[in-house]
Design a protein around this motif. Structure first.
Motif, PDB file in Angstrom:
ATOM      1  N   GLN A  55     -23.493  -9.432   7.589  1.00 25.81           N
ATOM      2  CA  GLN A  55     -22.828  -8.778   8.713  1.00 25.81           C
ATOM      3  C   GLN A  55     -23.198  -7.296   8.780  1.00 25.81           C
ATOM      4  O   GLN A  55     -23.393  -6.742   9.856  1.00 25.81           O
ATOM      5  CB  GLN A  55     -21.311  -8.937   8.606  1.00 25.81           C
ATOM      6  CG  GLN A  55     -20.852 -10.341   8.913  1.00 25.81           C
ATOM      7  CD  GLN A  55     -19.365 -10.517   8.712  1.00 25.81           C
ATOM      8  OE1 GLN A  55     -18.803 -10.037   7.732  1.00 25.81           O
ATOM      9  NE2 GLN A  55     -18.740 -11.219   9.636  1.00 25.81           N
ATOM     10  N   LYS A  56     -23.295  -6.678   7.614  1.00 26.87           N
ATOM     11  CA  LYS A  56     -23.669  -5.264   7.555  1.00 26.87           C
ATOM     12  C   LYS A  56     -25.097  -5.072   8.083  1.00 26.87           C
ATOM     13  O   LYS A  56     -25.362  -4.131   8.846  1.00 26.87           O
ATOM     14  CB  LYS A  56     -23.570  -4.771   6.107  1.00 26.87           C
ATOM     15  CG  LYS A  56     -23.901  -3.315   5.926  1.00 26.87           C
ATOM     16  CD  LYS A  56     -23.765  -2.922   4.457  1.00 26.87           C
ATOM     17  CE  LYS A  56     -24.230  -1.503   4.229  1.00 26.87           C
ATOM     18  NZ  LYS A  56     -24.203  -1.152   2.814  1.00 26.87           N
ATOM     19  N   LYS A  59     -25.006  -5.375  11.827  1.00 26.36           N
ATOM     20  CA  LYS A  59     -24.373  -4.191  12.426  1.00 26.36           C
ATOM     21  C   LYS A  59     -25.358  -3.017  12.463  1.00 26.36           C
ATOM     22  O   LYS A  59     -25.476  -2.328  13.470  1.00 26.36           O
ATOM     23  CB  LYS A  59     -23.120  -3.810  11.631  1.00 26.36           C
ATOM     24  CG  LYS A  59     -22.378  -2.629  12.198  1.00 26.36           C
ATOM     25  CD  LYS A  59     -21.153  -2.297  11.377  1.00 26.36           C
ATOM     26  CE  LYS A  59     -20.465  -1.061  11.936  1.00 26.36           C
ATOM     27  NZ  LYS A  59     -19.385  -0.607  11.084  1.00 26.36           N
ATOM     28  N   GLN A  60     -26.076  -2.806  11.367  1.00 31.42           N
ATOM     29  CA  GLN A  60     -27.063  -1.727  11.317  1.00 31.42           C
ATOM     30  C   GLN A  60     -28.128  -1.918  12.386  1.00 31.42           C
ATOM     31  O   GLN A  60     -28.514  -0.972  13.072  1.00 31.42           O
ATOM     32  CB  GLN A  60     -27.741  -1.686   9.941  1.00 31.42           C
ATOM     33  CG  GLN A  60     -26.856  -1.215   8.826  1.00 31.42           C
ATOM     34  CD  GLN A  60     -27.490  -1.417   7.450  1.00 31.42           C
ATOM     35  OE1 GLN A  60     -28.417  -2.205   7.276  1.00 31.42           O
ATOM     36  NE2 GLN A  60     -26.961  -0.714   6.459  1.00 31.42           N
ATOM     37  N   LYS A  62     -27.897  -3.671  15.196  1.00 31.88           N
ATOM     38  CA  LYS A  62     -27.320  -3.502  16.532  1.00 31.88           C
ATOM     39  C   LYS A  62     -27.230  -2.021  16.886  1.00 31.88           C
ATOM     40  O   LYS A  62     -27.544  -1.628  18.004  1.00 31.88           O
ATOM     41  CB  LYS A  62     -25.925  -4.137  16.609  1.00 31.88           C
ATOM     42  CG  LYS A  62     -25.957  -5.638  16.774  1.00 31.88           C
ATOM     43  CD  LYS A  62     -24.557  -6.205  16.892  1.00 31.88           C
ATOM     44  CE  LYS A  62     -24.601  -7.720  17.040  1.00 31.88           C
ATOM     45  NZ  LYS A  62     -23.264  -8.310  17.060  1.00 31.88           N
ATOM     46  N   GLU A  63     -26.781  -1.212  15.914  1.00 32.78           N
ATOM     47  CA  GLU A  63     -26.675   0.228  16.155  1.00 32.78           C
ATOM     48  C   GLU A  63     -28.053   0.828  16.430  1.00 32.78           C
ATOM     49  O   GLU A  63     -28.214   1.629  17.350  1.00 32.78           O
ATOM     50  CB  GLU A  63     -26.015   0.920  14.963  1.00 32.78           C
ATOM     51  CG  GLU A  63     -24.543   0.599  14.826  1.00 32.78           C
ATOM     52  CD  GLU A  63     -23.923   1.079  13.519  1.00 32.78           C
ATOM     53  OE1 GLU A  63     -24.645   1.597  12.643  1.00 32.78           O
ATOM     54  OE2 GLU A  63     -22.696   0.928  13.370  1.00 32.78           O
ATOM     55  N   ILE A  84     -32.074  -9.385  14.244  1.00 33.53           N
ATOM     56  CA  ILE A  84     -30.671  -9.809  14.369  1.00 33.53           C
ATOM     57  C   ILE A  84     -30.600 -11.325  14.514  1.00 33.53           C
ATOM     58  O   ILE A  84     -29.777 -11.981  13.884  1.00 33.53           O
ATOM     59  CB  ILE A  84     -29.988  -9.117  15.585  1.00 33.53           C
ATOM     60  CG1 ILE A  84     -29.778  -7.626  15.298  1.00 33.53           C
ATOM     61  CG2 ILE A  84     -28.658  -9.791  15.931  1.00 33.53           C
ATOM     62  CD1 ILE A  84     -29.341  -6.809  16.501  1.00 33.53           C
ATOM     63  N   SER A  88     -28.716 -13.628  11.862  1.00 34.89           N
ATOM     64  CA  SER A  88     -27.550 -14.359  12.379  1.00 34.89           C
ATOM     65  C   SER A  88     -27.606 -15.842  12.057  1.00 34.89           C
ATOM     66  O   SER A  88     -26.571 -16.495  11.929  1.00 34.89           O
ATOM     67  CB  SER A  88     -27.455 -14.188  13.900  1.00 34.89           C
ATOM     68  OG  SER A  88     -27.229 -12.854  14.236  1.00 34.89           O
ATOM     69  N   ASP A 135     -16.539 -10.575  14.259  1.00 39.62           N
ATOM     70  CA  ASP A 135     -16.799  -9.153  14.067  1.00 39.62           C
ATOM     71  C   ASP A 135     -15.496  -8.430  13.734  1.00 39.62           C
ATOM     72  O   ASP A 135     -14.460  -8.666  14.364  1.00 39.62           O
ATOM     73  CB  ASP A 135     -17.417  -8.587  15.350  1.00 39.62           C
ATOM     74  CG  ASP A 135     -17.700  -7.112  15.257  1.00 39.62           C
ATOM     75  OD1 ASP A 135     -18.354  -6.706  14.275  1.00 39.62           O
ATOM     76  OD2 ASP A 135     -17.269  -6.360  16.150  1.00 39.62           O
ATOM     77  N   LYS A 137     -14.517  -5.400  14.250  1.00 36.20           N
ATOM     78  CA  LYS A 137     -13.993  -4.568  15.340  1.00 36.20           C
ATOM     79  C   LYS A 137     -13.174  -5.419  16.314  1.00 36.20           C
ATOM     80  O   LYS A 137     -12.100  -5.020  16.759  1.00 36.20           O
ATOM     81  CB  LYS A 137     -15.159  -3.891  16.070  1.00 36.20           C
ATOM     82  CG  LYS A 137     -14.749  -2.713  16.920  1.00 36.20           C
ATOM     83  CD  LYS A 137     -15.937  -2.108  17.646  1.00 36.20           C
ATOM     84  CE  LYS A 137     -16.828  -1.342  16.709  1.00 36.20           C
ATOM     85  NZ  LYS A 137     -17.899  -0.616  17.427  1.00 36.20           N
TER      86      LYS A 137
END
Length: 148
Positions: A55-56, A59-60, A62-63, A84, A88, A135, A137
């Protein structure tokens, strides 16, 4: 364990000359090796820790992809999005918002939470229940909405 599968997948990607998949797999392998060395040689990484690690990584990426898009670098953004997709594939099926909300409502009922003050307790339980399936968030948004 994901680490066993990764080695096999890397071999297959090399034989298929699939550079995008190879990049993503090598990123996973590097992150897993780093996590193992941090823990020490005698300790194994748990499946839960592997999921958090994946997941980390997502996230990296995606950013990074968002930053590249803002700068008009679609070429670099597409590389991040390819990785990704590869990473995934090793995560469990992601739940949709309605499924997450149902689980969080159950967690709130079981924990006896009554207000936003109990958010920390609910988040801890919800994150355990939804590990790798949603996620963080989004989980936090739904918990806050349910407790408000």
């Amino acid at each position: 364990m994901i680490s066993n599968t990764i080695d096999q997948e890397i071999k297959q990607a090399m034989l298929a000359k699939d550079q995008a998949k190879l990049r993503g797999l090598r990123a996973i392998k590097a992150a897993l090796l780093l996590a193992k060395t941090e823990k020490g040689p005698s300790e194994e990484i748990t499946e839960e820790a592997e999921l958090k690690l994946l997941q980390k990584l997502i996230k990296q990426r995606k950013e990074s992809a968002d930053i590249y898009k803002q700068q008009g670098r679609e070429d670099l953004s597409s590389i991040e999005e390819e990785e990704i997709a590869v990473i995934s594939a090793f995560l469990p099926k992601q739940l949709n918002e309605a499924e997450i909300e149902q689980i969080i409502i159950k967690v709130i009922q079981l924990s006896g939470a009554a207000s936003v003050k109990d958010m920390g307790k609910v988040m801890g339980l919800a994150n355990k229940e939804l590990a790798g399936k949603a996620d963080g968030k989004l989980i936090a948004e739904i918990v806050k909405r349910q407790l408000a």
